[in-house]
Motif scaffolding. Structure first.
Motif, short mmCIF file in Angstrom:
data_model
loop_
_atom_site.label_atom_id
_atom_site.label_comp_id
_atom_site.label_asym_id
_atom_site.label_seq_id
_atom_site.Cartn_x
_atom_site.Cartn_y
_atom_site.Cartn_z
N SER A 98 -10.04 -5.31 1.77
CA SER A 98 -9.72 -4.92 3.16
C SER A 98 -9.77 -6.14 4.07
N ASP A 123 -12.93 -2.81 -2.73
CA ASP A 123 -12.20 -2.26 -1.58
C ASP A 123 -12.57 -2.99 -0.29
N ILE A 182 -6.40 1.42 -0.99
CA ILE A 182 -7.03 0.81 -2.18
C ILE A 182 -7.82 1.87 -2.95
N LEU A 183 -8.50 2.75 -2.22
CA LEU A 183 -9.25 3.86 -2.88
C LEU A 183 -8.30 4.69 -3.74
N ILE A 236 -5.85 0.61 4.89
CA ILE A 236 -5.97 -0.31 3.76
C ILE A 236 -7.07 0.16 2.81
N SER A 237 -8.23 0.51 3.38
CA SER A 237 -9.34 1.00 2.54
C SER A 237 -8.93 2.26 1.79
N GLY A 238 -8.27 3.19 2.51
CA GLY A 238 -7.82 4.42 1.88
C GLY A 238 -6.78 4.15 0.80
N GLY A 292 -7.24 -0.96 9.10
CA GLY A 292 -8.38 -1.14 8.20
C GLY A 292 -8.65 0.12 7.39
N VAL A 296 -6.67 -8.39 3.27
CA VAL A 296 -5.39 -7.88 3.76
C VAL A 296 -5.33 -7.91 5.29
N ILE A 297 -6.44 -7.51 5.92
CA ILE A 297 -6.43 -7.49 7.39
C ILE A 297 -6.35 -8.92 7.93
N PHE A 353 0.82 -1.22 0.00
CA PHE A 353 0.00 0.00 0.00
C PHE A 353 0.85 1.27 0.00
N ILE A 381 -8.75 3.89 -12.57
CA ILE A 381 -9.06 2.58 -13.14
C ILE A 381 -10.57 2.38 -13.18
N LEU A 438 -16.08 -0.19 -7.03
CA LEU A 438 -14.98 0.26 -6.17
C LEU A 438 -15.23 -0.16 -4.72
N MET A 484 -1.02 9.13 -13.56
CA MET A 484 -1.77 7.89 -13.38
C MET A 484 -3.26 8.19 -13.53
N ALA A 488 -5.38 3.92 -4.91
CA ALA A 488 -4.81 3.15 -6.02
C ALA A 488 -5.83 3.00 -7.16
#
Lengths: 389, 124
Positions: B23, B19, A381-382, A377-379, A374, B26-27, A236, B4, B15, B1, A384
């Motif tokens: 999440s 996401d 992915i957003l 990670i959400s931020g 969490g 990954v967690i 990330f 997507i 999205l 960039m 990206a």
């Protein structure tokens, strides 16, 4: 006589009184309410006192701006203008200098032991983030662009620095209302969360006791920031600056040989940053900029995000209970929304009110800390997926 | 960039789904890594001669305990003396700084705290 009236009128125009509006009055009431809640209810006084004060002063009009006939701006906003003290304070927020420093201090203050001791509870750190996506979809429905909707949704992560970080990257023009909504709702969590938690649980569920967690060794606590920093930087990169600083602060705390640095990061430096941050955020709350339909929509969507995040955390814990041999108290699910340690305290208090012998604070800290990751990670992915590196 | 995901309602739904799902993945991965931390302890304890556990039935000498735990010998002697007075015949297996192993003392403090609560029984 006419000359005297004209003279007095010109004099009045040089003061703020001639430019005072109903909107200014409304925002002064808002700022005063924040300070009242901080003092009388102890709702996050470190945040609300500074934000409330800056909000009040930002809504006391001063003389017109440098341009003749220009808008009246407060003394505080004069200071926010280029070259002023608070201009640089706000730049620190907008240029993403302050959020990583806050995370450094948070890391130096935080014991990640509860999260390491009970790894299965980290799932709640993801489960309690449904609010982000509910708010995102609703924001898109009411007409915001996808980038703006993403920034609004991240309010549901209940993580102020992360909300600022994502907003600056996705929708910098919404930084004021989003940061105000995020920090205000974080402070008001003791009012927002308990009704949702009680609605979704039975009295018996709220009294489920939890066994004492295992002891976490110093070795594990030192390994934790190193391992997490590697994982986050690897997968990330968009949110790596924040989590890396969080983990650096935590490493300084745990190694035991850099106490001076850890104390500075968690003490003096953190206090300076809080003062700068709260004043910078509060100073964006001038009525002419803040009292707009768009701000109202953001504030409502932020509340929806918090409510759904709290609810989804509790429901995730109940779903986990269907698979676990030893059930967990579903009240700790709402702590997965992040906002360390406010959400964990709320879980503890609601359980305590149900059964004074059931102390959940240590157990709630696990999902609460996982919630920070969490949200990151959400931020990440957003950012990206929306093409912001 | 470039983005997507398209800037549409459908894009927002996709999205959100991706996401939210990622999440969890990954967690869970982080949780999986954390679940391996006790193994890390066991590996290091096996390699570290200083952390070798005491054999059952054999009392450690205060000097050995002091060497193992980095606690001054005079403190170990004082703790041994107090224990002998309070509980009689005893053997000390392990001594460590209260900052390191706070769980039992936290449990004690919580029990003490609870003893002052006005309502002692759960509401039903």
């Amino acid at each position: 006589m006419d000359q005297v009236v004209t003279f007095l009128q010109a004099l009045l125009d040089q003061t703020g009184a001639a430019h005072f509006s109903v909107g200014n009055l409304v925002m002064i009431v808002v700022g005063t309410t924040m300070i009242y809640l901080a003092i009388s209810r102890h709702y996050e006084p470190l945040l609300l006192v500074g934000i409330g004060f800056a909000c009040i002063v930002a809504n006391v009009p001063g003389p017109p701006d440098d341009v003749p006939g220009g808008p009246a701006i407060s003394a505080l906003l004069y200071a926010v203008k280029e070259g002023g003290l608070f201009h640089y304070a706000y730049e620190g927020v907008a240029k993403l200098i302050i959020p990583p420093l806050i995370f450094l201090g948070v890391g130096a203050m935080t014991d990640f032991g509860p999260m390491i001791a009970n790894p299965k509870l980290v799932i709640l750190g993801a489960g309690a983030h449904l609010g982000i996506f509910v708010a995102l979809i609703l924001a898109k429905l009411v007409g915001f662009s996808l980038a703006e909707a993403g920034a609004i949704g991240i309010i549901g992560g209940a993580d102020g620095p992360m909300a600022i970080f994502v907003t600056v990257k996705l929708a910098p023009h919404l930084l004021g209302p989003i940061s105000v909504a995020a920090y205000s709702y974080m402070a008001l969590m003791p009012m927002i969360q308990p009704p949702v938690m009680r609605l979704l649980t039975t009295p018996e569920e709220r009294q489920i006791p939890m066994a004492q967690a295992r002891k976490v060794t110093k070795r594990e606590k030192i390994a934790f920031p190193l391992v997490i920093a590697i994982i986050v930087n690897l997968f990330f990169p968009p949110v790596a600056p924040l989590i890396t600083m969080l983990m650096l602060g935590n490493l300084l705390k745990e190694v035991g040989v850099t106490d001076r640095l850890a104390k500075t990061a968690a003490g003096g430096l953190m206090n300076v940053i809080i003062i700068i941050l709260t004043v910078a955020i509060g100073s964006t709350m001038a009525a002419d900029r803040f009292l707009t339909w768009q701000t109202l929509e953001i504030v409502v969507l932020g509340l929806i995000a918090f409510v759904f995040g709290t609810g989804s955390g509790v429901v995730t814990a109940k779903i986990m209970n269907a698979f676990l041999k030893t059930p967990i108290n579903p009240l700790i699910g709402s702590a997965g929304i992040a906002s360390v340690p406010i959400a964990a305290r709320v879980s503890h208090i609601v359980a305590y009110q149900e059964n004074p012998n059931n102390l959940l604070i240590y157990h709630a800290m696990g999902p609460n800390l996982a919630g920070v990751f969490g949200t990151a990670i959400s931020g990440g992915i957003l950012l990206a997926l929306l093409g912001v590196g | 960039m470039s983005a997507i995901v398209p800037d549409t309602l459908e894009g927002a739904l996709i999205l959100s789904l991706i996401d939210f799902f990622l999440s969890f993945v990954v967690i869970s991965f982080i949780g999986f890594v954390l679940a391996g931390f006790p193994w890390l302890n066991r590996v290091f304890e096996r390699r570290s001669p200083g952390a070798e556990p005491l054999r059952a039935g054999r009392a450690a000498s205060p000097a050995k305990l002091a060497a193992q735990s980095e606690i001054p010998p005079e403190d170990v002697a004082a703790i041994s003396a107090v224990l002998a007075m309070v509980v009689g015949d005893h053997r000390i297996l392990h001594i460590e700084s209260h900052q390191r192993g706070g769980d039992w003392s936290v449990a004690g403090r919580l029990a003490h705290h609870q003893s002052h609560t006005t309502v002692r029984t759960p509401k039903h």
